[in-house]
Design a protein around this motif. Structure first.
Motif, PDB file in Angstrom:
ATOM      1  N   GLY A  52       0.757  -1.073  -0.001  1.00 13.12           N
ATOM      2  CA  GLY A  52       0.059  -0.025  -0.002  1.00 13.12           C
ATOM      3  C   GLY A  52       0.863   1.044   0.042  1.00 13.12           C
ATOM      4  O   GLY A  52       2.003   1.280   0.691  1.00 13.12           O
ATOM      5  N   ILE A  53       0.441   2.319  -0.762  1.00  8.70           N
ATOM      6  CA  ILE A  53       1.186   3.534  -0.780  1.00  8.70           C
ATOM      7  C   ILE A  53       0.189   4.565  -0.427  1.00  8.70           C
ATOM      8  O   ILE A  53      -0.565   4.800  -1.299  1.00  8.70           O
ATOM      9  N   LYS A  54       0.697   5.665   0.301  1.00  6.75           N
ATOM     10  CA  LYS A  54      -0.254   6.754   0.713  1.00  6.75           C
ATOM     11  C   LYS A  54       0.120   7.953  -0.221  1.00  6.75           C
ATOM     12  O   LYS A  54       1.414   8.297  -0.213  1.00  6.75           O
ATOM     13  N   ALA A  55      -0.484   8.591  -0.832  1.00  6.08           N
ATOM     14  CA  ALA A  55      -0.314   9.848  -1.709  1.00  6.08           C
ATOM     15  C   ALA A  55      -1.088  10.995  -1.082  1.00  6.08           C
ATOM     16  O   ALA A  55      -1.757  10.857  -0.324  1.00  6.08           O
ATOM     17  N   THR A  56      -0.649  12.157  -1.720  1.00  6.33           N
ATOM     18  CA  THR A  56      -1.170  13.371  -0.980  1.00  6.33           C
ATOM     19  C   THR A  56      -2.596  13.371  -1.509  1.00  6.33           C
ATOM     20  O   THR A  56      -3.515  13.885  -0.646  1.00  6.33           O
ATOM     21  N   ALA A 110      10.498  -5.364  -1.298  1.00  3.46           N
ATOM     22  CA  ALA A 110       9.705  -4.502  -1.596  1.00  3.46           C
ATOM     23  C   ALA A 110       9.518  -3.260  -0.704  1.00  3.46           C
ATOM     24  O   ALA A 110       9.518  -2.041  -1.057  1.00  3.46           O
ATOM     25  N   LYS A 111       9.718  -3.444   0.554  1.00  2.00           N
ATOM     26  CA  LYS A 111       9.668  -2.199   1.370  1.00  2.00           C
ATOM     27  C   LYS A 111      11.253  -1.305   1.086  1.00  2.00           C
ATOM     28  O   LYS A 111      11.254  -0.090   1.198  1.00  2.00           O
ATOM     29  N   THR A 112      12.227  -2.164   0.761  1.00  2.00           N
ATOM     30  CA  THR A 112      13.621  -1.515   0.536  1.00  2.00           C
ATOM     31  C   THR A 112      13.220  -0.531  -0.752  1.00  2.00           C
ATOM     32  O   THR A 112      13.532   0.336  -1.002  1.00  2.00           O
ATOM     33  N   PHE A 113      12.686  -1.097  -1.762  1.00  2.00           N
ATOM     34  CA  PHE A 113      12.331  -0.422  -3.203  1.00  2.00           C
ATOM     35  C   PHE A 113      11.519   0.702  -2.923  1.00  2.00           C
ATOM     36  O   PHE A 113      11.631   1.690  -3.279  1.00  2.00           O
ATOM     37  N   LEU A 114      10.491   0.706  -1.762  1.00  2.00           N
ATOM     38  CA  LEU A 114       9.388   1.678  -1.763  1.00  2.00           C
ATOM     39  C   LEU A 114      10.210   2.652  -0.828  1.00  2.00           C
ATOM     40  O   LEU A 114      10.012   3.833  -1.011  1.00  2.00           O
ATOM     41  N   LYS A 154      13.239   3.391  -1.043  1.00  2.00           N
ATOM     42  CA  LYS A 154      13.835   4.789  -2.187  1.00  2.00           C
ATOM     43  C   LYS A 154      12.899   5.368  -2.956  1.00  2.00           C
ATOM     44  O   LYS A 154      13.435   6.530  -3.335  1.00  2.00           O
ATOM     45  N   ARG A 155      12.032   4.885  -3.377  1.00  3.11           N
ATOM     46  CA  ARG A 155      10.911   5.786  -4.311  1.00  3.11           C
ATOM     47  C   ARG A 155      10.058   6.436  -3.649  1.00  3.11           C
ATOM     48  O   ARG A 155       9.518   7.281  -4.299  1.00  3.11           O
ATOM     49  N   TYR A 156       9.671   6.312  -2.373  1.00  2.00           N
ATOM     50  CA  TYR A 156       8.693   6.994  -1.834  1.00  2.00           C
ATOM     51  C   TYR A 156       9.198   8.539  -1.591  1.00  2.00           C
ATOM     52  O   TYR A 156      10.176   8.741  -0.969  1.00  2.00           O
ATOM     53  N   ASN A 157       8.202   9.583  -1.639  1.00  2.00           N
ATOM     54  CA  ASN A 157       8.352  10.916  -1.114  1.00  2.00           C
ATOM     55  C   ASN A 157       6.939  11.455  -0.677  1.00  2.00           C
ATOM     56  O   ASN A 157       6.082  10.991  -1.094  1.00  2.00           O
ATOM     57  N   ASP A 158       7.320  12.256   0.207  1.00  2.00           N
ATOM     58  CA  ASP A 158       6.002  12.594   0.918  1.00  2.00           C
ATOM     59  C   ASP A 158       4.884  13.401   0.049  1.00  2.00           C
ATOM     60  O   ASP A 158       3.738  13.368   0.219  1.00  2.00           O
ATOM     61  N   ASP A 172       1.569   8.520  -9.626  1.00  2.00           N
ATOM     62  CA  ASP A 172       2.636   7.964  -9.512  1.00  2.00           C
ATOM     63  C   ASP A 172       2.667   6.920  -8.316  1.00  2.00           C
ATOM     64  O   ASP A 172       3.604   5.837  -8.623  1.00  2.00           O
ATOM     65  N   ALA A 173       1.822   6.966  -7.447  1.00  2.00           N
ATOM     66  CA  ALA A 173       1.839   6.008  -6.510  1.00  2.00           C
ATOM     67  C   ALA A 173       1.227   4.538  -7.002  1.00  2.00           C
ATOM     68  O   ALA A 173       1.831   3.719  -6.610  1.00  2.00           O
ATOM     69  N   ILE A 174       0.484   4.700  -7.972  1.00  2.00           N
ATOM     70  CA  ILE A 174       0.138   3.669  -8.613  1.00  2.00           C
ATOM     71  C   ILE A 174       1.178   2.869  -9.572  1.00  2.00           C
ATOM     72  O   ILE A 174       1.445   1.648  -9.596  1.00  2.00           O
ATOM     73  N   HIS A 175       1.887   3.796 -10.304  1.00  3.65           N
ATOM     74  CA  HIS A 175       2.884   3.342 -10.839  1.00  3.65           C
ATOM     75  C   HIS A 175       4.003   2.720 -10.266  1.00  3.65           C
ATOM     76  O   HIS A 175       4.472   1.480 -10.571  1.00  3.65           O
ATOM     77  N   THR A 176       4.193   3.354  -9.119  1.00 11.36           N
ATOM     78  CA  THR A 176       5.460   2.858  -8.035  1.00 11.36           C
ATOM     79  C   THR A 176       4.846   1.372  -7.563  1.00 11.36           C
ATOM     80  O   THR A 176       5.430   0.438  -7.429  1.00 11.36           O
TER      81      THR A 176
END
Lengths: 252, 204
Positions: free
Chosen positions: A41-45, A175-179, A181-185, A191-195
């Motif tokens: 799961g990824i939370k976006a703005t 997966a968490k390591t990958f995230l 690197k790629r996550y920003n607030d 972008d979150a869906i692509h990531t």
């Protein structure tokens, strides 16, 4: 070891402390979770994306009938890693809990409150006689007017906490390591869906198509969308992406 | 419902709401108290009015206090007026076949981030919610309150004007009712504060 009368060998709790202070059953439950297919799961703005692999053990299985991302109420959805049947039961209880809340307050529970209810149900299975802990970890994604979009993870122990981005299941470490690197607030939902898709792809065994993954999305309603007409239904903020939509995202 | 007597009215104004009740507590014709308020704060921005059987008035005010406290702690936020109105409705319906003899009136403002929108609601003794835009009346003088409010209320009254309007509505209605009166208290809820005034009326 059995006790006389009233339940016999199953009347006491199966989750008892080990001398080192651990609840071994919960550790085993977590092992069951870690054997399950990866979910993230990824939370976006402006929303949240949750996704999972839909891995079938045989090509003969009709995988269009499998539901791993489930809607609980118009504003909250779940995805899991671990034992499917346990997930089904938790979804059922969560849905009932959401409706019970609605019946009292005329509105659906905020994400945190529903998460707490489900976490309590999972905790009760670690402190009751004759039951075992649930063999799933959940990712709860939802939107409410108080806190906006929120993403929570709930473990078999019943502990829950909020994430900006997380993964559970087989490939969670990578997966968490990958995230990380790629996550920003400031990440946007698109972008979150692509990531999310890229992250899933990292550990994917076999072909990743619109038929082998499931995606759920939480969006933030506009102020017009938040107005509920009298006697009408609230507009859903959680929905599952259709196969066509997933295919379009994969093509990009 | 005519054992103890008492009436409550609530009105919507411009960025404010007002709720008022009389102060009488009686045992049929005998008046036994003249300081029995029937309005109770739920949060800084919500007040509930509970006219009807006095024992149920007290019990319900304590029951709502309990339920709202649990809500505040569990949700980590204050309850909103419309949510509270639904809570009142479901609490009363729980006793569908052995009801509380009260007909509550709710008045409040939504939270500042939602625009401090005025809100009023009324329910019957078993929880049927009504959400009018103008005013809500309840109690032994409800018929008279309907008449007064219908004639005196107009939209977009400011806090001071709303106070005058609701006071006149209540005073003149309870003066025509044997079971209500003996003084009144009026609360005006604005985004900044709640202004409470006690009215001097006919003590009969």
């Amino acid at each position: 070891m059995s006790a006389a009368g009233g339940g016999g060998a199953y009347s006491f709790s199966l989750t008892t402390f080990s001398p080192s202070g651990k609840l071994v059953q919960i550790e085993h439950a977590l092992a069951a979770v870690n054997q399950g297919t990866t979910s993230l799961g990824i939370k976006a703005t402006n929303g949240i994306v949750i996704a999972t692999e839909k891995k079938s053990s045989s090509i003969l299985i009709d995988d269009s009938m499998i539901e791993k991302v489930s809607i609980i109420c118009p504003s909250i959805g779940f995805v899991y890693s671990g034992m499917g049947p346990d997930f089904r039961v938790l979804v059922s209880k969560a849905r009932k809990s959401a409706q019970a809340y609605w019946k009292i307050y005329g509105e659906y529970p905020p994400t945190r409150v529903l998460t707490q209810e489900v976490a309590t149900i999972m905790q009760e299975a670690t402190q009751s006689g004759g039951v075992r802990p649930f063999g799933v970890s959940l990712l709860v994604a939802g939107w409410d007017s108080d806190r906006g979009p929120s993403l929570y993870q709930v473990d078999p122990s019943g502990s829950y906490w909020a994430w900006k981005a997380s993964a559970i299941g087989k490939n969670m470490v990578n997966a968490k390591t990958f995230l990380e690197k790629r996550y920003n607030d400031d990440i946007s939902l698109e972008d979150a869906i692509h990531t999310a898709l890229l992250t899933l792809k990292e550990g994917f065994e076999g072909q990743m198509t619109e038929k082998t993954i499931e995606i759920g999305v939480v969006t933030v309603p506009t102020s017009e969308e938040r107005v509920v007409p009298v006697g009408g239904r609230v507009k859903p903020t959680f929905r599952k992406l259709s196969e066509e939509e997933v295919r379009d995202y994969l093509a990009l | 419902m005519e054992l103890n007597g008492g009436s409550v009215v609530a009105m919507v104004g411009k960025n404010c709401v007002a709720i008022a009740s009389d102060l009488r507590l009686g045992n049929q014709a005998l008046t036994i108290a003249t300081n029995f308020e029937k309005t109770f704060p739920i949060t800084d921005r919500i007040i509930i009015g509970l006219p009807g059987l006095a024992t149920d008035v007290i019990t319900l005010k304590e029951r709502f206090r309990y339920r709202v406290n649990m809500y505040t702690i569990k949700e980590g936020r204050e309850i909103e007026p419309e949510t509270f109105a639904h809570l009142v409705s479901s609490t009363l319906y729980e006793r569908r076949f052995g009801p509380f003899f009260v007909e509550p009136v709710i008045a409040g403002l939504t939270k500042p981030s939602e625009g401090s929108v005025p809100f009023i609601a009324g329910t019957d003794l078993i929880g049927c919610l009504t959400l009018p835009k103008d005013f809500v009346v309840s109690g032994t003088a409800s018929d008279k309150l309907f008449g007064m409010a219908e004639s005196l209320w107009e939209p977009d009254l400011g806090p001071e004007e709303l106070f005058e309007t609701i006071s006149q509505t209540l005073m003149n209605a309870v003066d025509r009712d044997a079971f209500s009166g003996w003084g009144a208290v009026v609360h005006v809820i604005t985004p900044d504060k709640v202004i409470t005034r006690t009215l001097k009326g006919r003590m009969d």
